[in-house]
Design a protein around this motif. Structure first.
Motif, PDB file in Angstrom:
ATOM      1  N   MET A 134       0.816  -1.211   0.000  1.00  0.00           N
ATOM      2  CA  MET A 134       0.000   0.000   0.000  1.00  0.00           C
ATOM      3  C   MET A 134       0.857   1.271   0.000  1.00  0.00           C
ATOM      4  N   LYS A 155     -13.867   0.083  -2.316  1.00  0.00           N
ATOM      5  CA  LYS A 155     -12.931   0.880  -3.099  1.00  0.00           C
ATOM      6  C   LYS A 155     -11.970   1.524  -2.114  1.00  0.00           C
ATOM      7  N   CYS A 156     -10.700   1.355  -2.359  1.00  0.00           N
ATOM      8  CA  CYS A 156      -9.725   1.884  -1.409  1.00  0.00           C
ATOM      9  C   CYS A 156      -8.951   3.028  -2.032  1.00  0.00           C
ATOM     10  N   GLY A 157      -8.621   3.997  -1.223  1.00  0.00           N
ATOM     11  CA  GLY A 157      -7.686   5.033  -1.630  1.00  0.00           C
ATOM     12  C   GLY A 157      -6.341   4.737  -1.017  1.00  0.00           C
ATOM     13  N   THR A 158      -5.421   5.696  -1.106  1.00  0.00           N
ATOM     14  CA  THR A 158      -4.089   5.459  -0.557  1.00  0.00           C
ATOM     15  C   THR A 158      -4.101   5.446   0.969  1.00  0.00           C
ATOM     16  N   ALA A 159      -5.162   5.943   1.566  1.00  0.00           N
ATOM     17  CA  ALA A 159      -5.200   6.028   3.023  1.00  0.00           C
ATOM     18  C   ALA A 159      -5.633   4.733   3.700  1.00  0.00           C
ATOM     19  N   THR A 160      -5.710   3.655   2.963  1.00  0.00           N
ATOM     20  CA  THR A 160      -5.964   2.373   3.594  1.00  0.00           C
ATOM     21  C   THR A 160      -4.620   1.839   4.083  1.00  0.00           C
ATOM     22  N   ALA A 161      -4.599   1.329   5.296  1.00  0.00           N
ATOM     23  CA  ALA A 161      -3.330   0.958   5.911  1.00  0.00           C
ATOM     24  C   ALA A 161      -2.633  -0.175   5.169  1.00  0.00           C
ATOM     25  N   THR A 201       1.820   4.901  -0.887  1.00  0.00           N
ATOM     26  CA  THR A 201       0.956   6.028  -1.254  1.00  0.00           C
ATOM     27  C   THR A 201       1.515   6.832  -2.413  1.00  0.00           C
ATOM     28  N   PHE A 252      -1.155   0.617  -4.579  1.00  0.00           N
ATOM     29  CA  PHE A 252      -2.164   0.369  -3.549  1.00  0.00           C
ATOM     30  C   PHE A 252      -3.368  -0.330  -4.146  1.00  0.00           C
ATOM     31  N   GLN A 298      -7.008  -0.919  -5.125  1.00  0.00           N
ATOM     32  CA  GLN A 298      -8.074   0.026  -5.441  1.00  0.00           C
ATOM     33  C   GLN A 298      -9.448  -0.593  -5.291  1.00  0.00           C
ATOM     34  N   ASP A 299      -9.544  -1.841  -5.642  1.00  0.00           N
ATOM     35  CA  ASP A 299     -10.864  -2.424  -5.774  1.00  0.00           C
ATOM     36  C   ASP A 299     -10.869  -3.820  -5.162  1.00  0.00           C
TER      37      ASP A 299
END
Lengths: 162, 105
Positions: free
Chosen positions: B28, B62-68, B30, B45, B47-48
């Motif tokens: 992940m 849906k994930c952004g870069t702020a997912t650990a 960023t 990272f 995304q889906d």
């Protein structure tokens, strides 16, 4: 003109058409993996403010600041030693949830994740997110055309968006 | 981190609902962090993420870069029975993919 030359001309024309379509597809970037993920809401994830992200993700809707949403961040609550992995938990008694979003106000890109649950999914939902600095963390649920929003302030010892 | 390099998934029947827990193995990045040599690490990272129970799609994340790093998710599915197959697939921003599946216990 004989039949033979007509046939040849057809074949050549056909070949040209398919070649140009292929070239178009290739140059338009459809073959790139990013573009394969066209359903990933890029506008929302690349938005730099909470408002922009919400608008891009959920559109305009009435925001009901509701207690139907139970949101926990950090452990112990509202505090995180390491901003690189802060536990979150979202619980709600709402029915027909269309979307759940988690945003961190002070992150470079606030939108952290977005869920699209089917009716078969039941909250609580738990996950871990990154938080850059002390910030409001916002959880939003869209259900039956309304937005339910709640936020928590979280203190972070070590920022986690490096 | 002492974690084995593979995605993990557990699904358990608890008071008539299925609890699914997932731990994916993914750095992940960023796209903002620098490596020890001071070089920017490019973004990488997830995304889906999509989840199926048997043949029904039940959840999309849906994930952004702020997912650990090494993303963890836990959620419940209404009902279900032992032996249901839970499948989860993820795709990251550079096109890498993964599938994990398990059977409800």
């Amino acid at each position: 003109m004989t039949d033979n030359t007509v046939q040849q001309r057809r074949a050549i024309l056909k070949g040209m058409i398919s070649a140009s379509t292929l070239a178009l597809v290739a140059t338009s970037g459809l073959l790139l993996p990013q573009k394969l993920l066209a359903h990933w809401p890029m506008d929302a994830f690349n938005a730099e403010t909470v408002e922009d992200a919400l608008l891009a993700l959920l559109g305009e809707a009435e925001i009901a600041d509701d207690s139907a949403l139970n949101f926990k961040v950090g452990s112990p609550p509202s505090y995180a030693i390491n901003g690189a992995s802060v536990p979150i938990q979202i619980e709600s008694s709402l029915k027909n949830i269309e979307r759940v979003a988690v945003l961190v106000e002070k992150n470079p890109f606030p939108l952290a994740m977005s869920l699209e649950p089917s009716p078969a999914v039941k909250l609580p939902f738990k996950s871990m997110i990154k938080i850059r600095e002390d910030s409001q963390v916002i959880a939003i649920i869209r259900a039956e055309g309304k937005l339910y929003k709640t936020s928590r302030f979280v203190e972070v010892d070590i920022g986690g968006c490096g | 981190m002492g974690l084995p390099r593979k995605d993990r998934i557990r699904a358990k029947l608890k008071s008539e609902d299925t609890t699914v827990r997932v731990l994916l193995f993914h750095p992940m990045h960023t796209g903002r962090a620098e490596s020890a040599e001071g070089v920017l690490i490019p973004a990488e990272f997830i995304q889906d993420i999509r989840c199926w129970r048997n043949d029904d799609e039940v959840l999309t994340i849906k994930c952004g870069t702020a997912t650990a790093k090494n993303p963890y998710f836990s959620f419940q599915l209404v009902g279900g029975e032992q032996g249901d197959k839970i499948t989860l697939r993820w795709v990251d921003n550079i096109g890498a993919k993964g599938t994990v599946e398990t059977v409800v216990k």
